[in-house]
Design a protein around this motif. Structure first.
Motif, mmCIF file in Angstrom:
data_model
loop_
_atom_site.group_PDB
_atom_site.id
_atom_site.type_symbol
_atom_site.label_atom_id
_atom_site.label_comp_id
_atom_site.label_asym_id
_atom_site.label_seq_id
_atom_site.Cartn_x
_atom_site.Cartn_y
_atom_site.Cartn_z
ATOM 1 N N LYS A 250 38.404 -5.890 -55.311
ATOM 2 C CA LYS A 250 38.782 -7.164 -55.917
ATOM 3 C C LYS A 250 38.100 -7.396 -57.263
ATOM 4 C CE LYS A 250 39.575 -9.581 -51.514
ATOM 5 N NZ LYS A 250 39.142 -10.730 -50.666
ATOM 6 N N ARG A 251 37.135 -6.504 -57.607
ATOM 7 C CA ARG A 251 36.330 -6.666 -58.820
ATOM 8 C C ARG A 251 35.642 -8.038 -58.821
ATOM 9 N NH1 ARG A 251 37.266 -3.008 -62.939
ATOM 10 N NH2 ARG A 251 36.735 -4.546 -64.529
ATOM 11 N N GLU A 252 35.047 -8.365 -57.665
ATOM 12 C CA GLU A 252 34.389 -9.657 -57.488
ATOM 13 C C GLU A 252 33.006 -9.466 -56.883
ATOM 14 O OE1 GLU A 252 38.385 -12.342 -56.418
ATOM 15 O OE2 GLU A 252 36.861 -11.954 -54.878
ATOM 16 N N TYR A 253 32.172 -10.475 -57.064
ATOM 17 C CA TYR A 253 30.877 -10.567 -56.393
ATOM 18 C C TYR A 253 30.969 -11.687 -55.359
ATOM 19 C CZ TYR A 253 28.058 -7.532 -59.429
ATOM 20 O OH TYR A 253 27.509 -6.444 -60.067
ATOM 21 N N ARG A 254 30.444 -11.412 -54.167
ATOM 22 C CA ARG A 254 30.339 -12.456 -53.150
ATOM 23 C C ARG A 254 28.931 -12.412 -52.560
ATOM 24 N NH1 ARG A 254 29.909 -10.106 -48.299
ATOM 25 N NH2 ARG A 254 31.145 -8.273 -47.730
ATOM 26 N N GLU A 255 28.536 -13.453 -51.840
ATOM 27 C CA GLU A 255 27.211 -13.483 -51.244
ATOM 28 C C GLU A 255 27.057 -12.358 -50.215
ATOM 29 O OE1 GLU A 255 26.174 -17.324 -49.692
ATOM 30 O OE2 GLU A 255 25.519 -17.997 -51.671
ATOM 31 N N SER A 256 25.897 -11.740 -50.213
ATOM 32 C CA SER A 256 25.623 -10.650 -49.268
ATOM 33 C C SER A 256 25.306 -11.216 -47.894
ATOM 34 C CB SER A 256 24.464 -9.791 -49.774
ATOM 35 O OG SER A 256 23.345 -10.594 -50.118
ATOM 36 N N LEU A 257 25.749 -10.500 -46.849
ATOM 37 C CA LEU A 257 25.629 -10.948 -45.466
ATOM 38 C C LEU A 257 24.821 -9.929 -44.654
ATOM 39 C CD1 LEU A 257 29.366 -11.984 -44.926
ATOM 40 C CD2 LEU A 257 27.472 -13.421 -45.764
ATOM 41 N N LEU A 258 24.372 -10.351 -43.481
ATOM 42 C CA LEU A 258 23.614 -9.466 -42.608
ATOM 43 C C LEU A 258 24.429 -8.227 -42.252
ATOM 44 C CD1 LEU A 258 21.017 -9.022 -40.954
ATOM 45 C CD2 LEU A 258 22.129 -10.238 -39.066
ATOM 46 N N GLN A 259 25.706 -8.393 -41.987
ATOM 47 C CA GLN A 259 26.560 -7.241 -41.661
ATOM 48 C C GLN A 259 26.581 -6.238 -42.812
ATOM 49 O OE1 GLN A 259 28.403 -6.716 -38.609
ATOM 50 N NE2 GLN A 259 28.561 -4.661 -39.482
ATOM 51 N N PHE B 46 15.427 4.247 -46.628
ATOM 52 C CA PHE B 46 16.214 3.029 -46.790
ATOM 53 C C PHE B 46 15.285 1.830 -46.823
ATOM 54 C CE2 PHE B 46 18.765 -0.559 -45.140
ATOM 55 C CZ PHE B 46 19.792 -0.550 -46.077
ATOM 56 N N GLN B 47 15.052 1.320 -48.019
ATOM 57 C CA GLN B 47 14.367 0.035 -48.131
ATOM 58 C C GLN B 47 15.416 -1.057 -48.272
ATOM 59 O OE1 GLN B 47 10.476 -0.387 -49.729
ATOM 60 N NE2 GLN B 47 11.119 -1.953 -51.167
ATOM 61 N N ARG B 48 15.142 -2.185 -47.656
ATOM 62 C CA ARG B 48 16.067 -3.328 -47.661
ATOM 63 C C ARG B 48 16.733 -3.491 -49.026
ATOM 64 N NH1 ARG B 48 14.274 -8.635 -48.506
ATOM 65 N NH2 ARG B 48 13.199 -7.688 -50.262
ATOM 66 N N THR B 49 18.061 -3.585 -49.035
ATOM 67 C CA THR B 49 18.832 -3.622 -50.277
ATOM 68 C C THR B 49 19.350 -5.005 -50.635
ATOM 69 O OG1 THR B 49 20.795 -3.040 -49.000
ATOM 70 C CG2 THR B 49 19.599 -1.231 -50.057
ATOM 71 N N MET B 50 19.608 -5.826 -49.615
ATOM 72 C CA MET B 50 20.242 -7.125 -49.832
ATOM 73 C C MET B 50 19.552 -8.212 -49.023
ATOM 74 S SD MET B 50 24.279 -6.063 -49.608
ATOM 75 C CE MET B 50 24.021 -4.666 -48.514
ATOM 76 N N VAL B 51 19.671 -9.421 -49.497
ATOM 77 C CA VAL B 51 19.227 -10.598 -48.756
ATOM 78 C C VAL B 51 20.413 -11.125 -47.955
ATOM 79 C CG1 VAL B 51 18.350 -12.956 -48.938
ATOM 80 C CG2 VAL B 51 17.523 -11.182 -50.518
ATOM 81 N N PRO B 52 20.281 -11.274 -46.628
ATOM 82 C CA PRO B 52 21.394 -11.833 -45.847
ATOM 83 C C PRO B 52 21.515 -13.340 -46.088
ATOM 84 C CG PRO B 52 19.536 -11.344 -44.405
ATOM 85 C CD PRO B 52 19.160 -10.852 -45.771
ATOM 86 N N ARG B 53 22.436 -13.709 -46.957
ATOM 87 C CA ARG B 53 22.552 -15.109 -47.365
ATOM 88 C C ARG B 53 23.126 -15.997 -46.265
ATOM 89 N NH1 ARG B 53 22.588 -15.653 -52.924
ATOM 90 N NH2 ARG B 53 22.410 -17.894 -52.522
#
Length: 529
Positions: free
Chosen positions: A149-158, A176-183
């Motif tokens: 979609k060429r979009e950014y959305r909030e990162s989730l736990l999944q 693997f060090q944590r890459t995203m914050v589960p928003r």
């Protein structure tokens, strides 16, 4: 026989020999390789590149000792003051802790080195010493990049769990060090706990994570001890490290992170001592000055850790970032970032300490040409400099604000190229190829396509990308003109539909869910049922 027939027969023989060579090469490609003879692998020796001379490093070292002795650190919590003054630091009337150079030098001599960062699966263990190079992820991106979609959305736990299980099968991403914050998890305790849960359930490689406050470490340790089969087992093989931003540049302690550091040391978790000043903002604009400040800050942390527990495993995590001085924004994909990271690798080697720093932090928002050249240049320079742990090396975009699952797959290819550059060229009597050249030129067909040496080396000497395009234009056209991104999208969808790691047995996960109840937010349906 006519000349024409002779030429035709010779050409037929040559085609036959080449065809035989192709068949042999296909057979060789199908055979699996032992890890120790693969063309690229974790722990290859780097160190062929360095922006700092020996004199440069000595001058940086002397500047660091001067700063720690005269400027010191502000904002120490009481337990930090007690630990550092007990080993010889001084706490001034101005509220700053200073370290005599003898204390710093003694700590460096006695600090842990040549240790292993363990995976849940021992095949992923990483020996951190010398100039051995390992690439991995890191970050706290708050967005996931949706490339279709060429979009950014909030990162989730999944998304975090999905990233972990992708990395679990990517050979050139070693940890693997944590890459995203589960928003989707606003509570700090729940966020810290579920971040760790998603990571350790998603991959059997070594995991890095962080905690918001000291109190959040205790339930995490309980989970880790259970997965390891007991506290003693975890302490013997800790498969998680703590990424700890104990410092607020310039030269101040981060109070909550210091509490986390103490709890992790006490619990047996290795520490990544992370100083992340931004050149021109929270660190000097002079690149050498940014290195000086980062080294001084991390050495303060090293003294701190060793004051709590002498010899506790700690990673020399100098992570100075770069600003675009026109705007003040971070510029993680810049050439300045590349030389900064390489210089940090050299300073870790100067002290013979296990070093970790950041590369691969493209400023581009999508996996495009800019992303490729920024990641490739910064990652390969870090590897050539012999950095032990290259964090942020895959998946990151938008100067660490975005993370892309497809980029993990593309960057795995890119890191394979980087590792092949790190490996360099082995010059041996056999590799010089005098007998092979003689045989081909005098006795043989005049080419090396089916030569025994070619068949022997095609898998052990050469790296082959998984999604990179090496088709001829004709083949590319016949295959529907794919590009690397479309191939990565397809591969991501295939892996996420099929790969659900089971290194943590279902029965143990049942016990964790019974113990922690609704605190575990990742549903079984998102983990393959």
């Amino acid at each position: 026989m006519s000349v024409a027939l002779e030429k035709q027969e010779a050409s037929s023989d040559q085609r036959s020999r080449r065809s035989g060579g192709r068949e042999a090469r296909r057979a060789m490609r199908a055979a699996p390789l032992a890890d120790d003879i693969r063309p690229v692998r974790a722990g290859l020796e780097g160190g062929s590149y360095g922006p700092l001379s020996q004199n440069d490093r000595e001058r940086i070292h002397e500047a660091v000792l001067t700063l720690l002795e005269t400027v010191g650190f502000a904002n120490a919590i009481p337990s930090c003051i007690e630990a550092l003054t007990r080993v010889g630091g001084t706490y001034g009337d101005d509220g700053r802790i200073r370290l005599p150079r003898a204390l710093v030098l003694d700590t460096i001599r006695q600090a842990a080195r040549n240790f292993t960062l363990h995976g849940q699966d021992p095949k992923h263990d990483m020996l951190i010493q010398g100039k051995r190079v390992h690439y991995g992820t890191a970050g706290a991106a708050v967005h996931l990049v949706d490339v279709e979609k060429r979009e950014y959305r909030e990162s989730l736990l999944q998304d975090l769990y999905d990233a972990a299980r992708l990395v679990d099968g990517l050979d050139n991403i070693h940890f693997f060090q944590r890459t995203m914050v589960p928003r989707d998890i606003p509570d700090p305790l729940d966020m810290d706990f579920n971040t760790l849960y998603a990571c350790v359930m998603g991959t059997s490689k070594h995991v890095g994570t962080s905690f918001t406050v000291r109190e959040n470490v205790k339930p995490a340790l309980e989970m880790l001890y259970a997965i390891a089969g007991g506290e003693e087992n975890f302490r013997a093989r800790p498969f998680v490290s703590n990424s700890n931003c104990f410092v607020v540049p310039p030269m101040k302690f981060a109070e909550d992170a210091c509490g986390v550091l103490e709890a992790c040391v006490e619990g047996g978790i290795p520490i990544l001592l992370l100083s992340a000043g931004q050149a021109g903002a929270t660190a000097p604009a002079a690149i050498a000055g940014a290195v000086v400040q980062a080294v001084a800050e991390v050495l303060m942390g090293l003294v701190y850790v060793n004051a709590i527990k002498p010899g506790h495993p700690a990673i020399f995590g100098t992570w100075p970032f770069v600003s675009d001085l026109r705007t003040g924004a971070m510029s993680g994909g810049s050439a300045e970032q590349a030389v900064l990271t390489a210089a940090c690798a050299q300073m870790a080697q100067y002290y013979d300490l296990p070093g970790g720093s950041a590369a691969g932090m493209t400023d581009s928002k999508l996996p495009d040409i800019q992303s490729g050249y920024e990641k490739g240049i910064t990652d390969v320079m870090a590897g050539l400099a012999g950095l032990n742990l290259v964090y942020e090396s895959a998946g990151m975009h938008a100067s660490l604000l975005g993370f892309c699952l497809e980029s993990l797959i593309i960057d795995n290819d890119m890191l394979g190229h980087c590792l092949r550059c790190v490996r360099g060229i082995e010059v041996t009597d056999e590799a010089l190829s005098i007998d092979t050249i003689t045989d081909v030129c005098i006795k043989g067909p005049g080419h090396y396509l089916g030569n025994d040496q070619t068949l022997k080396l095609m898998q052990t000497e050469y790296f082959y990308p998984a999604v990179g395009d090496r088709f001829s234009p004709k083949e590319w056209n016949e295959k529907g003109r794919p590009d690397i991104l479309s191939r990565a999208i397809a591969e991501k969808k295939r892996v996420l539909a099929e790969r659900f790691p089971r290194h943590v047995p279902r029965l143990l996960d049942d016990k964790l869910r019974a113990r922690f109840g609704e605190m575990i937010k990742l549903p079984r349906s998102g983990m393959g049922g």
